[in-house]
Design a protein around this motif. Structure first.
Motif, PDB file in Angstrom:
ATOM      1  N   LEU A 201       0.739  -1.162  -0.075  1.00  0.00           N
ATOM      2  CA  LEU A 201       0.086  -0.038   0.010  1.00  0.00           C
ATOM      3  C   LEU A 201       0.810   1.151  -0.042  1.00  0.00           C
ATOM      4  O   LEU A 201       0.299   2.539  -0.266  1.00  0.00           O
ATOM      5  CB  LEU A 201      -0.939  -0.004   1.216  1.00  0.00           C
ATOM      6  N   THR A 202       2.047   1.095   0.548  1.00  0.00           N
ATOM      7  CA  THR A 202       3.018   2.651   0.400  1.00  0.00           C
ATOM      8  C   THR A 202       4.278   2.133  -0.255  1.00  0.00           C
ATOM      9  O   THR A 202       5.068   3.246  -0.159  1.00  0.00           O
ATOM     10  CB  THR A 202       3.271   2.996   1.969  1.00  0.00           C
ATOM     11  N   GLY A 203       4.433   1.263  -1.031  1.00  0.00           N
ATOM     12  CA  GLY A 203       5.621   0.590  -1.574  1.00  0.00           C
ATOM     13  C   GLY A 203       5.991   1.731  -2.787  1.00  0.00           C
ATOM     14  O   GLY A 203       7.119   1.895  -3.193  1.00  0.00           O
ATOM     15  N   TYR A 204       4.915   2.142  -3.442  1.00  0.00           N
ATOM     16  CA  TYR A 204       4.920   2.671  -4.760  1.00  0.00           C
ATOM     17  C   TYR A 204       5.134   4.195  -4.554  1.00  0.00           C
ATOM     18  O   TYR A 204       4.572   4.721  -3.568  1.00  0.00           O
ATOM     19  CB  TYR A 204       4.031   2.496  -5.848  1.00  0.00           C
ATOM     20  N   MET A 278      10.186   1.854 -11.537  1.00  0.00           N
ATOM     21  CA  MET A 278      11.126   2.892 -10.809  1.00  0.00           C
ATOM     22  C   MET A 278      11.410   2.859  -9.198  1.00  0.00           C
ATOM     23  O   MET A 278      12.391   3.265  -8.961  1.00  0.00           O
ATOM     24  CB  MET A 278      10.524   4.335 -11.060  1.00  0.00           C
ATOM     25  N   ASN A 279      10.837   2.120  -8.736  1.00  0.00           N
ATOM     26  CA  ASN A 279      11.240   1.604  -7.248  1.00  0.00           C
ATOM     27  C   ASN A 279      11.761   0.313  -7.482  1.00  0.00           C
ATOM     28  O   ASN A 279      12.506  -0.126  -6.263  1.00  0.00           O
ATOM     29  CB  ASN A 279       9.963   1.336  -6.472  1.00  0.00           C
ATOM     30  N   GLY A 280      11.864  -0.367  -8.258  1.00  0.00           N
ATOM     31  CA  GLY A 280      12.801  -1.623  -8.495  1.00  0.00           C
ATOM     32  C   GLY A 280      12.050  -2.764  -8.037  1.00  0.00           C
ATOM     33  O   GLY A 280      12.704  -3.967  -7.841  1.00  0.00           O
ATOM     34  N   ASP A 281      10.971  -2.717  -7.383  1.00  0.00           N
ATOM     35  CA  ASP A 281      10.455  -3.842  -6.464  1.00  0.00           C
ATOM     36  C   ASP A 281       9.007  -4.062  -6.551  1.00  0.00           C
ATOM     37  O   ASP A 281       8.437  -4.920  -6.089  1.00  0.00           O
ATOM     38  CB  ASP A 281      10.752  -3.528  -4.733  1.00  0.00           C
ATOM     39  N   LYS A 282       8.282  -3.437  -7.648  1.00  0.00           N
ATOM     40  CA  LYS A 282       6.874  -3.556  -7.824  1.00  0.00           C
ATOM     41  C   LYS A 282       6.675  -3.673  -9.498  1.00  0.00           C
ATOM     42  O   LYS A 282       7.225  -3.037 -10.254  1.00  0.00           O
ATOM     43  CB  LYS A 282       6.136  -2.439  -7.135  1.00  0.00           C
ATOM     44  N   LYS A 283       5.715  -4.354  -9.731  1.00  0.00           N
ATOM     45  CA  LYS A 283       5.089  -4.288 -11.123  1.00  0.00           C
ATOM     46  C   LYS A 283       4.658  -2.862 -11.421  1.00  0.00           C
ATOM     47  O   LYS A 283       4.405  -2.006 -10.416  1.00  0.00           O
ATOM     48  CB  LYS A 283       4.171  -5.119 -11.224  1.00  0.00           C
ATOM     49  N   GLU A 284       4.711  -2.577 -12.713  1.00  0.00           N
ATOM     50  CA  GLU A 284       4.328  -1.217 -13.067  1.00  0.00           C
ATOM     51  C   GLU A 284       2.780  -0.945 -12.522  1.00  0.00           C
ATOM     52  O   GLU A 284       1.897  -1.879 -12.779  1.00  0.00           O
ATOM     53  CB  GLU A 284       4.344  -1.084 -14.722  1.00  0.00           C
ATOM     54  N   THR A 359      -9.391   3.058   2.686  1.00  0.00           N
ATOM     55  CA  THR A 359      -8.917   3.094   1.600  1.00  0.00           C
ATOM     56  C   THR A 359      -7.415   3.619   1.577  1.00  0.00           C
ATOM     57  O   THR A 359      -6.931   4.188   2.644  1.00  0.00           O
ATOM     58  CB  THR A 359      -9.524   4.080   0.552  1.00  0.00           C
ATOM     59  N   ASN A 360      -6.494   3.455   0.562  1.00  0.00           N
ATOM     60  CA  ASN A 360      -5.305   3.635   0.597  1.00  0.00           C
ATOM     61  C   ASN A 360      -5.178   5.268   0.573  1.00  0.00           C
ATOM     62  O   ASN A 360      -5.823   5.807  -0.148  1.00  0.00           O
ATOM     63  CB  ASN A 360      -4.419   3.141  -0.283  1.00  0.00           C
ATOM     64  N   ASN A 361      -4.265   5.777   1.467  1.00  0.00           N
ATOM     65  CA  ASN A 361      -4.061   7.166   1.428  1.00  0.00           C
ATOM     66  C   ASN A 361      -3.337   7.941   0.470  1.00  0.00           C
ATOM     67  O   ASN A 361      -3.320   8.937  -0.165  1.00  0.00           O
ATOM     68  CB  ASN A 361      -3.659   7.801   2.883  1.00  0.00           C
ATOM     69  N   TYR A 362      -2.150   7.120   0.083  1.00  0.00           N
ATOM     70  CA  TYR A 362      -1.255   7.360  -1.060  1.00  0.00           C
ATOM     71  C   TYR A 362      -0.401   8.711  -0.587  1.00  0.00           C
ATOM     72  O   TYR A 362       0.463   8.999  -1.524  1.00  0.00           O
ATOM     73  CB  TYR A 362      -1.810   7.579  -2.241  1.00  0.00           C
ATOM     74  N   ARG A 363      -0.394   9.183   0.478  1.00  0.00           N
ATOM     75  CA  ARG A 363       0.374  10.234   0.996  1.00  0.00           C
ATOM     76  C   ARG A 363       1.962   9.549   1.204  1.00  0.00           C
ATOM     77  O   ARG A 363       2.160   8.616   1.618  1.00  0.00           O
ATOM     78  CB  ARG A 363       0.143  10.851   2.309  1.00  0.00           C
ATOM     79  N   ASP A 364       2.740  10.079   0.630  1.00  0.00           N
ATOM     80  CA  ASP A 364       4.103   9.662   0.491  1.00  0.00           C
ATOM     81  C   ASP A 364       4.877   9.436   1.872  1.00  0.00           C
ATOM     82  O   ASP A 364       4.942  10.564   2.779  1.00  0.00           O
ATOM     83  CB  ASP A 364       5.146  10.725  -0.123  1.00  0.00           C
TER      84      ASP A 364
END
Length: 825
Positions: A201-204, A278-284, A359-364
């Motif tokens: 949920l916060t990896g990207y 671009m994070n090297g660890d997750k699918k696009e 729901t996911n907040n998506y704040r960095d």
């Protein structure tokens, strides 16, 4: 010779037995797998299996009763907290042990031990990003807190009680296929599962693409194409909400901020390898989003006068399902909803007083730092030599020697990339990661208190323990209140801090003070009569702290349009708000395949084609109802055309940049609507100057070519997008593909090929009763040989729900509602 002839069959038989009794490479021991008594056949479960039983469980303090309805949803009645969570651990393992095992192996970077060398890169990434590092910190925090220590210890003991009861013939089928056995459960594994969810949920983040694109584009173009907030966005917290006064100072931007950011330049170019992004660890991340929705409506706007809470978190579509439905009862707690197999408590659901959803907040909450390395022993920070703290990671690899990876820890956290494990921009530098999930957080305490909360204040006190992942936490209660908190632990940052990869040698880039959680954005009973979140920007510009994130807007625009128009105007337009029960209306909204993107973009595209073909632009009218329904061929034509048009606009300007780093579909749609002469329509790779009309015409032609190629397999939208419930092993025999369901990332029902609503829930919180509806894509059992493996799939596909049986917290229950009873003592 006679003895030799007699001996040869014996030798061959012995060799065959020896061969079949052992695994070879990644293949299981086939003899054991094919054993008709202990092998795969032992996992076949008859349709009429009676789950009623009375057993003794070592470790229980008092007897426990478990009522199960015909859907195999357990309602656990215990007399104390220890037995409640011990039993939950046992039940989770009984139905989902292999899933729990594999997901926590994946979280901790231990897949290679059972899957072989092909999983080594994934395992290395998991270790390097700090999954185990963060889980170890959280275990310390959970075991220091008396309540969560009791819960976690009891849950672990319950899982192990089931593991210890297993014989070879009882092992879940996947163990037999993969040729390994379960190991003891630990508190660390439960913590790893929590970090696995935090990573999902916060990896990207957009730190790497923004760093690359910031240097490549003029500032005004970068700001226009990659805005922090999409123009016209509808924030989670309604505009005009008065926020808490800030207690921390506004941080000034450092004098020369450009020197604090890393610079990739034009070269080396961004490159993708295997599944790296671009994070090297997750699918696009697909640009139209994977989606999650929740909303609550005040009782002032419902037929019954009771508030309604709706939630459908959109996550990976896998079998066994991510969730396990159940009810937990003990003195002081009576809660129902979905739990995560591997962790105690109810994650999303309700109790006898309140309901909640996420729901996911998506704040960095994740930043990257380029480390100024001196050698393998130390690095430069503020002009001073600092020594790395090293950690040797031993990764077991099936059929191979252990792989040893050295992890380097800095003031910023673990070095995720270096010369031995290059970053996706191929800078050749050491890059460390700072992530809120590395901290000693205790989200289990938040769930423990939320499950028991009886009012808004108790709910708020509970969520103050929820630090990562950041979530939009929705609330409704039987007293008539609705509320939402943009919850998590956030940092007071200066503007643009963490938006790009930063230089790790300067203390100005370090994370500063925590923003007090009581100052997180929130709203209680807003005047508009509803609250809605769908991964969009959290606040308007009046919120006193700067933040950035990866926000999505299509579903937010559509949900706010649906709720706002219907509630404020009390019309019968979406659908008949005043003509049907509120629950039916909510189901229709959750399952809506109406595309805000198609509504706005398709007419523009069609008008251009009409003009080019000398048709009356007013004759076309509405193209279709703009619903991306499962059977719709118009939906297929639109989505293909939009995808091609999107690529034709940006591919020449962002050459060598992966598509998921281009401007968002929201920005692209707004460009089409507002600027028909933008420079981006010209294909700079050709000598002539192209216009919007040119690329629309080209896109239509390419769409027709694409449709011609795929029409033999069916042009219905569900056939083309191929929504699949894939078993975690990816074995087709255990999976379901081409599910007949519509929607996409730009619709409320954001069902994509492998992501979608993982749990649809609707709860009406009446003063006298609680009425709940719910469904998830899967079944309670993780056993592919069980009739309860896919029980709910058809309901989920067709948009139907089950009535949730919420039992009162008392000793005797209505036997007519119960099919099976377990008694543990």
């Amino acid at each position: 010779m006679r003895f030799l002839r007699a001996g040869i069959p014996i030798i061959i038989t012995a060799a065959l037995v020896w061969t079949l009794d052992r695994p070879h490479g990644t293949l299981p021991a086939l003899g054991r797998l094919l054993d008709p008594v202990n092998g795969w056949a032992a996992n076949a479960e008859p349709v009429g299996k009676d789950f009623t039983q009375t057993s003794h469980l070592n470790g229980l303090l008092q007897p426990v009763t478990i009522w199960m309805e015909d859907r195999l949803v357990p309602h656990v009645r215990a007399q104390n907290d220890h037995d409640l969570y011990f039993t939950q651990g046992f039940i989770h393992a009984y139905f989902r042990l292999w899933q729990m095992d594999m997901e926590t192996r994946a979280a901790g970077g231990n897949i290679s031990e059972v899957a072989g060398e092909k999983a080594l890169k994934f395992d290395r990434m998991q270790r390097r990003k700090g999954m185990v590092f963060g889980a170890e910190h959280s275990v310390e925090a959970m075991e220091k807190e008396p309540r969560t220590k009791l819960v976690l210890d009891a849950y672990t003991d319950g899982v192990n009680a089931f593991i210890h009861s297993l014989k070879d013939r009882d092992l879940p089928l996947e163990y037999k296929l993969m040729g390994f056995k379960p190991t003891e459960w630990t508190n660390l594994r439960s913590a790893l599962l929590m970090k696995y969810m935090a990573d999902d949920l916060t990896g990207y983040t957009e730190d790497f693409p923004h760093t690359y694109l910031r240097d490549r584009l003029p500032k005004d173009e970068f700001d226009k194409l990659f805005p922090e907030k999409i123009p016209g966005y509808k924030p989670v917290i309604p505009e005009g909400t008065k926020f808490e006064p800030r207690s921390l100072p506004i941080l000034s931007v450092p004098g020369i901020p450009d020197s604090l950011f890393a610079h990739f330049g034009e070269q080396p170019a961004i490159a993708y390898n295997d599944q790296d992004d671009m994070n090297g660890d997750k699918k696009e991340i697909e640009r139209e989003g994977i989606g999650s929705n929740n909303w609550a409506i005040s009782g002032k706007h419902t037929q019954s006068g009771a508030p309604i809470l709706c939630n459908d978190p959109h996550l990976g579509l896998n079998l066994p399902s991510l969730w396990f439905e159940m009810q937990l009862q003990a003195p002081g707690v009576n809660t129902y909803g979905v739990s995560l197999p591997g962790d105690p408590g109810i994650v999303i659901g309700f109790n006898d007083s309140i309901s909640w959803g996420f729901t996911n907040n998506y704040r960095d909450v994740k930043d990257f730092y380029m480390i100024d390395g001196i050698d393998d022993q130390c690095y430069n920070f503020n002009g001073t030599k600092h020594f790395y703290r090293k950690r040797m990671e031993h990764i077991k690899v099936k059929g191979k020697p252990d792989f040893i990876d050295t992890l380097y820890f800095t003031l910023h956290g673990p070095v995720i990339y270096d010369e031995r494990f290059p970053d996706p921009a191929h800078t050749g530098k050491k890059i460390a990661v700072t992530w809120m999930a590395h901290r000693a957080t205790n989200e289990l305490l938040a769930l423990y208190e939320m499950n028991r909360a009886q009012n808004y204040d108790q709910f708020v006190n509970g969520i103050m323990n929820f630090q990562c992942p950041a979530q939009n936490m929705l609330y409704a209660d039987r007293a008539g209140n609705i509320a939402l908190w943009g919850q998590g632990q956030f940092i007071n940052k200066w503007k643009d801090q963490g938006k790009y990869v930063m230089e790790g040698k300067d203390s100005l880039t370090l994370w500063g003070q925590n923003i007090p959680m009581r100052e997180n954005p929130h709203v209680l009973n807003p005047p508009q009569g509803y609250i809605a979140s769908a991964n969009q920007a959290v606040t308007d510009s009046t919120y006193p702290y700067w933040y950035n994130g990866h926000f999505l807007e299509f579903r937010s625009w559509e949900i706010n349009q649906a709720l706002g128009d219907s509630l404020m105007k009390a019309t019968s337009g979406y659908p008949g708000f005043s003509d049907v029960p509120n629950e039916v209306w909510m189901q229709k909204v959750q399952n809506s395949t109406y595309s805000y993107l198609a509504e706005h973009a398709a007419p523009v595209m069609q008008q251009i084609m009409d003009r080019l073909n000398n048709r009356d632009k007013d004759a076309t009218g509405k193209l279709w109802d703009y619903n991306l329904d499962a059977d719709s061929k118009n939906a297929t034509a639109f989505q293909i055309t939009w995808s091609i048009l999107y690529a034709n606009i940006w591919k020449d300007d962002f050459k060598n940049v992966p598509e998921n780093l281009w401007p968002t579909p929201e920005v692209t749609m707004q460009l089409l609507l507002s600027d028909t002469a933008a420079k981006w329509y010209d294909d700079i790779s050709t000598p002539q100057k192209e216009t919007l009309s040119d690329i629309v015409k080209l896109s239509y032609k390419q769409t027709m070519d694409s449709i011609e190629k795929i029409k033999a397999n069916g042009l219905e939208w569900y056939q083309v997008k191929n929504t699949t419930l894939a078993h975690l092993t990816k074995l087709p025999a255990f999976s379901y593909d081409h599910l007949k369901v519509g929607g996409w990332g730009n619709t409320i029902n954001a069902v994509k090929s492998d992501h979608g609503p993982s749990w649809r829930m609707i709860v009406e919180m009446d003063k006298d009763s609680i009425r709940g509806l719910g469904v998830y894509p899967g079944g309670q059992s993780g056993n592919p040989g069980s009739p309860y493996y896919n029980t709910f799939v058809d309901h989920w596909v067709t948009g139907n729900y089950y009535n949730l049986l919420f039992l009162p917290n008392q000793e005797k229950q209505d036997a007519s509602k119960i099919k099976y009873t377990w008694t543990f003592n």
